[in-house]
Design an enzyme around this catalytic site. Structure first.
Site, short mmCIF file in Angstrom:
data_model
loop_
_atom_site.label_atom_id
_atom_site.label_comp_id
_atom_site.label_asym_id
_atom_site.label_seq_id
_atom_site.Cartn_x
_atom_site.Cartn_y
_atom_site.Cartn_z
N HIS A 1 0.86 -1.20 0.00
CA HIS A 1 0.00 0.00 0.00
C HIS A 1 0.89 1.25 0.00
CE1 HIS A 1 -2.79 3.07 1.36
NE2 HIS A 1 -3.74 2.29 0.89
N GLU B 1 -3.81 2.40 -7.30
CA GLU B 1 -4.23 3.45 -6.39
C GLU B 1 -3.33 4.68 -6.60
OE1 GLU B 1 -6.50 1.65 -2.83
OE2 GLU B 1 -4.39 1.79 -2.29
P1 PGA Z 1 -9.55 6.03 0.36
O1 PGA Z 1 -8.37 4.98 0.58
O2 PGA Z 1 -10.71 5.25 -0.23
O3 PGA Z 1 -9.85 6.57 1.72
O4 PGA Z 1 -9.06 7.06 -0.59
C1 PGA Z 1 -8.08 3.98 -0.37
C2 PGA Z 1 -6.90 3.17 0.05
O5 PGA Z 1 -5.95 3.72 0.61
O6 PGA Z 1 -6.87 1.94 -0.18
#
Ligand code: PGA
Length: 253
Positions: free
Chosen positions: A96, A168
């Site tokens: 992540h 992401e």
């Molecule tokens: P968020 O986080 O939906 O709060 O933007 C997504 C993530 O970090 O997986």
């Protein structure tokens, strides 16, 4: 057919009793769901055991947010893949952006985690994504490709479909700024070309989008041909909004 998934990442939120209350309510809301998406929650480590009991006999997947690749050892403060497997965990979020950027994890370390999660029969959810300055400088594809090659270094082409990817963009995480469906689709399609170049059956790989996914934007995101679901942070903390997201994910995906 690749898997369609809506996964919640709770990050460092909720005590055990708060986690139990949220999941109990979520299970009530989801009990009649027969949709095309599998769904699950990655709570903090401290709540995994309690949620394991609650989700028994349900379709909820149970995840962890991180792991250490070694089965045991002198690694103060770490949790091993063996321990997670023992708790009945189905998927482990690996790499992540908060792990990469706040805790300094690099692709080489992440690659060992991906390998270890696979070796213990769980699904790695490997996160990749560019920062704002990298996007602005036109480096999105180079960054994503570099992360993919590095993090998948110990996975054979045949095994790649066992890894779930989560694109992401760092600038969209927790900021309320979602990538437009078209922007996300472009990167997802690019990811598939990289996987194809690696020799994988790219059509079989599940690629989730993450970054400010909400009930209002999930339908248009999951309408895109290469977006196979979502990794949801903030909007997964409330059972009502998370259930709404699962129900609103494009049904014909
Ligand atoms: P968020 O986080 O939906 O709060 O933007 C997504 C993530 O970090 O997986």
């Amino acid at each position: 057919m690749r898997r369609r998934l809506i996964l919640g990442n709770w990050k460092m939120h909720k005590t055990v009793s708060e986690a139990e209350a949220t999941v109990q309510d979520l299970l009530d809301r989801m009990k009649d769901y027969r949709g095309p998406y599998e769904w699950g929650i990655a709570p903090p480590f401290t709540a995994i055991s309690a949620l394991r009991t609650l989700r028994e006999g349900t379709s909820m997947l149970l995840g962890a947010q991180n792991c250490h690749p070694e089965p045991q050892g002198a690694f103060t403060g770490e949790i091993s893949v063996t321990m997670l497997q023992d708790l009945g965990v189905d998927f482990v979020i690996v790499g992540h952006s908060e792990r990469r950027h706040i805790f300094g994890e690099d692709d080489a370390f992440i690659a060992r985690k991906v390998r270890a999660v696979l070796d213990h029969g769980m699904t790695p959810v490997l996160c990749i994504g560019e920062r704002l300055e990298e996007r602005e400088q036109g480096h999105t594809e180079a960054v994503v490709k570099h992360q993919l090659l590095g993090s998948l270094a110990h996975v054979s082409p045949e095994e790649i479909p066992r890894v779930v990817l989560a694109y992401e963009p760092v600038w969209a995480i927790g900021t309320g700024k979602t990538a437009t469906p078209e922007t996300a689709q472009e990167v997802h399609a690019f990811i598939r070309t990289v996987l194809r170049d690696l020799g994988a059956d790219a059509e079989e790989v599940t690629i989730l989008y993450g970054g400010s996914v909400k009930p209002e934007n999930v339908t248009n995101l999951t309408r895109m041909p290469d977006i196979d679901g979502a990794l949801v942070g903030g909007a997964s903390l409330q059972s009502q909004s998370f259930a709404h997201i699962i129900n609103a994910a494009f049904p014909n995906a």
